[in-house]
Design an enzyme around this catalytic site. Sequence first.
Site, PDB file in Angstrom:
ATOM      1  N   SER A  54       0.803  -1.229   0.000  1.00 44.07           N
ATOM      2  CA  SER A  54       0.000   0.000   0.000  1.00 44.07           C
ATOM      3  C   SER A  54       0.831   1.273   0.000  1.00 44.07           C
ATOM      4  CB  SER A  54      -0.943   0.003   1.213  1.00 44.07           C
ATOM      5  OG  SER A  54      -0.215  -0.170   2.414  1.00 44.07           O
ATOM      6  N   ASP A 334      -2.947   7.807   8.325  1.00 43.49           N
ATOM      7  CA  ASP A 334      -3.771   6.980   9.204  1.00 43.49           C
ATOM      8  C   ASP A 334      -2.846   6.192  10.115  1.00 43.49           C
ATOM      9  OD1 ASP A 334      -2.764   4.931   7.613  1.00 43.49           O
ATOM     10  OD2 ASP A 334      -4.607   4.675   6.471  1.00 43.49           O
ATOM     11  N   HIS A 337      -0.284   4.503   7.136  1.00 44.95           N
ATOM     12  CA  HIS A 337       0.159   5.123   5.892  1.00 44.95           C
ATOM     13  C   HIS A 337       0.591   6.582   6.052  1.00 44.95           C
ATOM     14  CE1 HIS A 337      -2.621   1.770   4.838  1.00 44.95           C
ATOM     15  NE2 HIS A 337      -1.576   1.462   4.089  1.00 44.95           N
TER      16      HIS A 337
END
Length: 356
Positions: A54, A334, A337
């Site tokens: 990610s 978050d 990330h």
Amino acid sequence: MNITKLTPWFLFSCLILLSDYIKVNGSISPSSEKTQKDGIFGFKPKKLFVFGDSYADTGNTPFLIAPSWRFPNGITFPGIPTGRFSDGRSSTDYLAKYVGVRTPITYKWGKYGRPRLVVKRGMNFAYGGAGVFETMFKLIPNASVQIDFFEQLLRKNVYSPADLNSSVAFFSIVGNDYLTYNRRNGTEQGRPALIRRVVKQILFDVKRIKDLGVRKVLVALSPPQKCLPLLVTPKGCDTNDTSTHLHNSLLRKGLIKLNNKKINNNDKSFLTFDLYNAFVTIFKNKGVPGVSTFPDPLKACCATKRGTSCGDISLSGKKLYSLCEDPKSFFFWDNVHITDQGWRSVFSLLLPNSQF
């Protein structure tokens, strides 16, 4: 409109229109500023291929399972969710800008691409949740499968040997194997053995990418795993985490050995991208002078409780997250990330002669 009847080619065309919008209105397109001659790669790459998780995903992960397709992701850039796990750009976007190409198209859409214009800048195979092995996100292709996708395109002659010789790859798998181990109640005694297996597989994977013809491979080191908001304790984070140090030490040594095999006419084929030192420096200095200021670099802009993600909403429509007022003042987007400004800071540290 019945969305179930939309063809992949129609959706792909819509993506191209969005890409053109981004090119005009944002800065995913390459910088107009000249970087240091030939940069870290020693030549001017024409294509970028990306494999990872990610931190590098720009929209491969299916919207049905990825919170990255939900508001408030993308609020900083381009203003709507694009599948990136951030308020804006990801590591792939900033690396593409440094290389001097537009952000490569995601594999999800690129595999439908007919004109060479679509795939000429490379392709991104990274998926959120990916590891080198199977992770807790079972529907997500691991790094080996991502490389399989790449190899299938090569067999279809989508890219020529000349294309590959003018390309670089970015390999960014930095923690999902370990998060999965934690989730499955793995023991501390068994962690060193897992780390050795993970690093051994990373080395196998990056050599495989090189053997397929890519000229150089940039390999991300692990950031300090215990400094994620998800894992930070009231005492702060542990930048001296022995597990992260073992991972990075083994990976550095393995890449040195690969380079010593003198692949590609004595050319240094494997480079490291030191996320660890970049993160620690930013934590220590609360930003990067002249680039960013993060008053509390370990705090998330889009805060959630354990078990929920940024963008989650309850059945009654209640937001299951709280959003900061200014994402530019946060390093973390978050619990895991990085913000757009966070990635800008990382790249400004690691590639200081460039404009981001």
